[in-house]
Design a protein around this motif. Structure first.
Motif, PDB file in Angstrom:
ATOM      1  N   PHE A 351       0.857  -1.204   0.000  1.00 37.76           N
ATOM      2  CA  PHE A 351       0.000   0.000   0.000  1.00 37.76           C
ATOM      3  C   PHE A 351       0.882   1.240   0.000  1.00 37.76           C
ATOM      4  O   PHE A 351       1.888   1.274   0.707  1.00 37.76           O
ATOM      5  N   THR A 352       0.444   2.265  -0.761  1.00 38.91           N
ATOM      6  CA  THR A 352       1.202   3.534  -0.705  1.00 38.91           C
ATOM      7  C   THR A 352       0.239   4.682  -0.490  1.00 38.91           C
ATOM      8  O   THR A 352      -0.901   4.647  -0.955  1.00 38.91           O
ATOM      9  N   GLN A 353       0.749   5.720   0.137  1.00 34.40           N
ATOM     10  CA  GLN A 353      -0.082   6.904   0.347  1.00 34.40           C
ATOM     11  C   GLN A 353       0.803   8.149   0.349  1.00 34.40           C
ATOM     12  O   GLN A 353       1.819   8.188   1.063  1.00 34.40           O
ATOM     13  N   GLY A 354       0.412   9.143  -0.383  1.00 33.08           N
ATOM     14  CA  GLY A 354       1.151  10.398  -0.402  1.00 33.08           C
ATOM     15  C   GLY A 354       0.956  11.149   0.899  1.00 33.08           C
ATOM     16  O   GLY A 354      -0.100  11.067   1.518  1.00 33.08           O
ATOM     17  N   LYS A 355       1.980  11.908   1.270  1.00 37.37           N
ATOM     18  CA  LYS A 355       1.911  12.604   2.567  1.00 37.37           C
ATOM     19  C   LYS A 355       2.201  14.092   2.453  1.00 37.37           C
ATOM     20  O   LYS A 355       2.350  14.759   3.474  1.00 37.37           O
ATOM     21  N   ASP A 356       2.318  14.629   1.222  1.00 41.28           N
ATOM     22  CA  ASP A 356       2.665  16.060   1.157  1.00 41.28           C
ATOM     23  C   ASP A 356       1.437  16.947   1.071  1.00 41.28           C
ATOM     24  O   ASP A 356       1.546  18.171   1.119  1.00 41.28           O
ATOM     25  N   GLY A 357       0.267  16.341   0.909  1.00 39.45           N
ATOM     26  CA  GLY A 357      -0.958  17.140   0.846  1.00 39.45           C
ATOM     27  C   GLY A 357      -1.137  17.863  -0.480  1.00 39.45           C
ATOM     28  O   GLY A 357      -2.072  18.651  -0.642  1.00 39.45           O
ATOM     29  N   VAL A 358      -0.245  17.611  -1.445  1.00 36.44           N
ATOM     30  CA  VAL A 358      -0.323  18.324  -2.735  1.00 36.44           C
ATOM     31  C   VAL A 358      -0.453  17.324  -3.893  1.00 36.44           C
ATOM     32  O   VAL A 358      -1.290  17.488  -4.773  1.00 36.44           O
TER      33      VAL A 358
END
Lengths: 378, 327
Positions: A351-358
């Motif tokens: 699983f992957t998830q972005g964390k920069d909010g952009v």
């Protein structure tokens, strides 16, 4: 993606359970399937190890990968045209990579020495690797000091269709210690300094071409030099009361472009009856983005037509350079046909998830990984 | 036939069964706009708007007109700054984009060279090396100094010539004008520089032909276009012979001479007519091999380069082809 698979090849070679002075034959088949018809990779590995006289042994590992699918090209998904909602993806027809790794080793009471030569060939990427490793054994093999030097010498097809060079030398130093009959620890430090064409020719940045009313994708521009530090540690313990082995691994890396990442992994292995063993693992990875990462549409500047990787400015919209987290859960079943002959099957969910909010979450893929393996020592 | 005013161009608006067609003359060529019928259209109004916009564009940026802004800038070269408007600044930014996208093969400050070769054609005498060198030394877009309010040509004798990209930019700007007015389906054609927006009819893309070199009126390919532009460059019709040598009409500011690839034509499909136009000219100046590599390196861009006997196409060019003339 290619570098990931070269590292996987080396990892498979370095960290599989090897016999000492024995002949061995190993084979593996792996499928990496990303959700939503993204990237699909099928890999076949075969390895043979032969013990020769006076502590010498040779190994050969061959691999074929076939990969296809769709990868983000840098256009933010929300900027895709309504008539083509997948405009943000590059569709890649099947590509095949063939690779081989040859190792010659000498093992004595006091030391082991190995030399490796690897070669990897695909239509737009050719790689040769050389590695020298020396391990000094002390205290009846309970303390081993490792050192190594490797060089990866690559030829990459750039955005203009020309083959350009890049190379990656790495120095490493490590220590392994058996603390007691159930416990061992290992530490390793490495320093790499790749240089040359380090941009990805398939990754671009979105540019507002105003006053021309379009968004164009211009080639990314990464620095042509990089320094990477990696710290690795591992503790392994056999828990006699449940008859299971556990491993805990921690890895930290950082480079001089502000990119850094932590990996924490837990693995448990247990035998089940005379013929079965199973292992489960959980891996967590978090990354902080490179300073030149920017997924947003940028204004056209003249330097974007002929980017300079030595002086900059630098820019990339490759989501693999962003801040993100990933988690992997794995399960593997092994069956001992005989004491020295094992077949295994494994499944990983990634699983992957972005964390920069952009960055749009759509660009981060989840994947299933299926593996079948065979090992025979004789 | 309608006329907007004393200084503007006449135009005609014909209403066929399925669409209206606006025709007028501009940029030294035939210009047309196809507009399929839809609700809430005011065809007369939009026709006037388009013709007026093109007329104003030409009046301001044509180097042939005595009172144009470009002529004023050229006459001030080496002497004084000239003030610019927001629209001028946008055009100058488009000129900068043109210079760099073409890798300096299209230079919007090439007036000294253009004038030298126009004079040479008129007197039928090839310029000598010194004359060409003298003119080349006045051509360099990077010496054009401009800000959001002013422009200055650093050396006397320098001059702007937007002929290499002006028509294609006008296509993009008219497309933007139409979309801002709520029109999503239209086909602009300014002398073969085309932008097709939306569909011609229900589920039917616009159909556009690419001519075969030396076979006027015969399409080598018929393409389906939707939200894409097509621009072509070729020397097979526009050339001149001098001193027993054939010269294409496309000037290469890097050498000071017209292109040697006088038998080629290049057609480029991309989301912008300006970009298509720049690339087609650059392909013509670079030759087939370098031209094809340039096309393949661009995103969402396909093209073909034809000579009399052969045709090279980019990887996904055939995604747009619905008809190909057999050899």
């Amino acid at each position: 993606m290619r570098e990931l698979w070269v590292c996987t090849l080396l990892s498979f070679h370095l960290f599989t359970d090897k016999g000492n002075g024995q002949n061995a034959l190993r084979a593996k088949y792996r499928e990496w399937l990303e959700d939503d018809d993204r990237v699909e990779v099928r890999s076949w590995y075969a390895e043979t190890e032969m013990a020769l006289q006076e502590g010498w042994s040779i190994e050969f590992l061959g691999t074929i990968d076939s990969w296809s699918g769709a990868t983000p090209n840098g256009l933010p998904p929300e900027k895709s045209k309504a008539s083509d909602p997948n405009e943000w993806l590059n569709i890649v027809s099947e590509e095949v990579r063939k690779a081989g790794l040859f190792t010659c080793s000498k093992n004595t009471e006091n030391y082991s020495l190995s030399f490796e030569y690897g070669i990897s060939d695909e239509p737009d990427y050719f790689s040769r690797s050389y590695a020298l490793q020396y391990a000094h054994k002390l205290a009846a093999d309970t303390l081993i000091i490792n050192s190594g030097f490797s060089l990866q010498d690559d030829s990459v097809k750039n955005i203009n269709g020309d083959f350009v060079g890049k190379n990656n030398p790495t120095l490493s130093l490590g220590i392994q210690r058996v603390l007691d009959k159930f416990t061992s620890i290992a530490f390793n430090l490495s320093y790499s300094f790749p240089s040359g064409y380090l941009s990805d020719p398939y990754k671009r940045i979105p540019v507002d071409m105003s006053p021309v009313p379009i968004i164009n994708l211009e080639p990314e521009n990464r620095p042509d030099e990089r320094e990477i530090f990696v710290f690795y540690s591992e503790i392994s313990r056999y828990l006699d009361w449940i008859k299971a082995g556990v491993h805990m691994r921690y890895r930290y890396f950082e480079d001089n472009h502000d990119l850094s990442g932590h990996t924490l992994e837990f693995e448990g292995i247990k035998k089940w009856g005379d013929h079965w063993a199973y292992s489960t693992s959980y891996r967590f990875y978090c990354q902080k983005q490179a300073f030149f990462y920017n997924p947003q549409v940028q204004k056209f500047e003249t330097y974007m037509i002929s980017p300079n990787p030595t002086t900059g400015p630098y820019y990339s919209a490759d989501h693999r350079l962003s801040s993100f987290e990933s988690q992997t859960v794995s399960l593997k079943l092994s069956y001992f046909l005989q004491d020295d002959m094992i077949i295994d099957a494994g499944f990983d969910r990634y699983f992957t998830q972005g964390k920069d909010g952009v960055t749009d979450q759509k660009v981060y893929p989840d994947a299933n990984v299926f593996t079948l393996g065979f090992q025979w020592q004789y | 036939m309608a006329v907007l005013g004393e200084n503007t161009k006449p135009y005609s608006l014909r209403k066929d069964e399925q669409c209206a067609q606006l025709c007028f003359q501009a940029f030294g060529t035939n210009c047309s706009l196809l507009l399929p019928y839809s609700e809430n259209q005011n065809l007369d109004f939009i026709s006037e708007q388009v013709v007026l916009w093109v007329n104003n564009f030409e009046q301001r940026y044509s180097r042939y007109l005595e009172n144009s802004w470009v002529t004023k800038v050229n006459l001030s070269a080496g002497k004084n700054e000239v003030s610019i408007t927001t629209e001028d600044y946008e055009v100058l930014r488009a000129a900068t984009f043109t210079f760099f996208q073409s890798k300096q093969a299209v230079d919007p400050s090439c007036l000294p060279l253009t004038q030298l070769w126009q004079k040479a054609k008129a007197i039928k005498s090839v310029p000598n090396e010194n004359q060409i060198l003298e003119a080349r030394n006045l051509v360099n877009w990077e010496w054009v100094e401009f800000t959001k309010t002013k422009i200055f040509l650093a050396q006397p004798g320098m001059g702007l010539d937007f002929g290499g990209f002006g028509k294609e930019l006008a296509v993009d700007k008219v497309a933007e004008l139409l979309k801002n007015q709520g029109y999503q389906r239209f086909l602009i054609n300014f002398g073969g520089d085309i932008f097709a927006s939306g569909e011609a009819d229900k589920n039917e893309a616009w159909r556009v032909g690419i001519e075969k070199p030396n076979e006027e009126g015969q399409p080598a390919y018929v393409l389906k276009l939707k939200n894409h532009a097509l621009a072509s460059s070729g020397n097979y019709r526009k050339f001149f012979d001098m001193s027993k040598k054939r010269y294409g009409h496309t000037l290469d500011p890097r050498t000071g001479y017209p292109t040697i690839h006088s038998d080629l034509s290049a057609s480029i499909i991309s989301p912008s007519c300006l970009k298509s136009g720049i690339l087609s000219t650059t392909c013509l100046l670079s030759g087939i091999e370098a031209g094809m590599r340039m096309i393949e390196a661009e995103w969402d861009t396909e093209g073909c380069i034809q000579s009399v006997n052969s045709s090279c196409t980019s990887n996904r060019f055939y995604d747009y082809v619905i008809y190909e003339k057999s050899a």
